[in-house]
Design an enzyme around this catalytic site. Structure first.
Site, PDB file in Angstrom:
ATOM      1  N   HIS A 205     111.275 -68.380  46.261  1.00 21.89           N
ATOM      2  CA  HIS A 205     111.694 -67.015  45.927  1.00 21.89           C
ATOM      3  C   HIS A 205     112.704 -66.399  46.914  1.00 21.89           C
ATOM      4  O   HIS A 205     112.666 -66.655  48.114  1.00 21.89           O
ATOM      5  CB  HIS A 205     110.457 -66.102  45.868  1.00 21.89           C
ATOM      6  CG  HIS A 205     109.772 -66.011  47.208  1.00 21.89           C
ATOM      7  ND1 HIS A 205     110.084 -65.065  48.143  1.00 21.89           N
ATOM      8  CD2 HIS A 205     108.825 -66.786  47.769  1.00 21.89           C
ATOM      9  CE1 HIS A 205     109.353 -65.239  49.220  1.00 21.89           C
ATOM     10  NE2 HIS A 205     108.576 -66.297  49.019  1.00 21.89           N
ATOM     11  N   ASP A 206     113.593 -65.599  46.372  1.00 26.94           N
ATOM     12  CA  ASP A 206     114.505 -64.755  47.155  1.00 26.94           C
ATOM     13  C   ASP A 206     115.519 -65.538  47.994  1.00 26.94           C
ATOM     14  O   ASP A 206     116.064 -64.987  48.958  1.00 26.94           O
ATOM     15  CB  ASP A 206     113.720 -63.790  48.066  1.00 26.94           C
ATOM     16  CG  ASP A 206     112.850 -62.853  47.252  1.00 26.94           C
ATOM     17  OD1 ASP A 206     113.411 -62.118  46.435  1.00 26.94           O
ATOM     18  OD2 ASP A 206     111.614 -62.883  47.417  1.00 26.94           O
TER      19      ASP A 206
END
Ligand code: UDP
Length: 211
Positions: free
Chosen positions: A133-134
């Site tokens: 994620h991210d």
């Protein structure tokens, strides 16, 4: 077409055929600027010029060359000649929520891209790699097989990450950054940001030499 009739190209061709399973095998060709033979694994190998002669037939090319500098050069060559850049995604690839991927990515079997991720041009994610994620991945980035890129990591343009390397997660306030053109050796465990242009190896990863 698959541009590059060598190791990378031979791994990409079957995935491309799977993606277009309704298209006859004879429609798929390799392009190579130094063709090693006339045929490879049952596909014709064309030079760039002979490929362009087919361009009336809505041609596109997947850039299957691991070297990111060559890949960038061929990316612009294709676009300048009106050849579309083909993305290739294996059927076993998992892509979760809010993922933005620019053109020409090659996502090999068992790659996972989780959520809230941005990826630039002609990304190569080889077998079993993941991006958590991210993360923000730049242009012409190459992941060898089984790269583990954890959350909140920024990978700048032209980075190469070797097989089995693990990148520690950053934080939203302070992402871990792999600088432009850096090389991460196979099996390295990257625990902190890596400056542009260097090679890092080992656990914890340390700078081997400046590029
Ligand atoms: N190649 C090409 N045009 C270029 C540079 C390389 O067609 O401008 C071809 C080269 O002839 C070779 C392939 O790309 O067949 C690269 O193969 P290599 O084994 O070096 O790398 P990999 O397949 O692992 O990316």
């Amino acid at each position: 077409a698959v541009y590059g009739a060598s190791g990378c190209g031979r791994s990409v061709m079957p995935v491309l055929r799977e993606q277009f399973s309704d298209v006859d095998k004879s429609a798929f060709v390799f392009i190579d600027d130094a063709p090693p033979a006339n045929f490879l694994n049952g596909h014709e190998i064309l030079t760039w010029n002979s490929f362009l002669e087919l361009s009336g037939r809505a041609c596109s090319a997947a850039l299957a060359i691991a070297n990111s500098v060559i890949r960038e050069r061929l990316f612009w060559r294709c676009l300048d000649s009106g050849v579309r850049i083909q993305s290739v995604t294996a059927s076993s690839v998992v892509v979760m929520d809010e993922v933005e991927i620019d053109s020409g990515a090659l996502l090999s079997p068992y790659v996972t891209i989780t959520s809230n991720i941005k990826i630039g041009k002609a990304f190569h994610a080889n077998l079993y790699s993941y991006v958590e994620h991210d993360c923000v991945i730049g242009d012409f980035v190459t992941f060898a097989p089984s790269v583990k890129c954890n959350g909140n990591v920024r990978v700048e343009d032209h980075v190469y990450i070797g097989a089995g390397a693990v990148i520690k997660q950053g934080t939203p306030e302070k992402p871990l950054v792999i600088g432009r053109g850096a090389v991460v050796g196979m099996g390295a465990v990257v625990t902190k940001s890596v400056p542009p242009g260097v090679t890092v190896v080992g656990n914890p990863a340390r700078i081997l030499r400046r590029g």
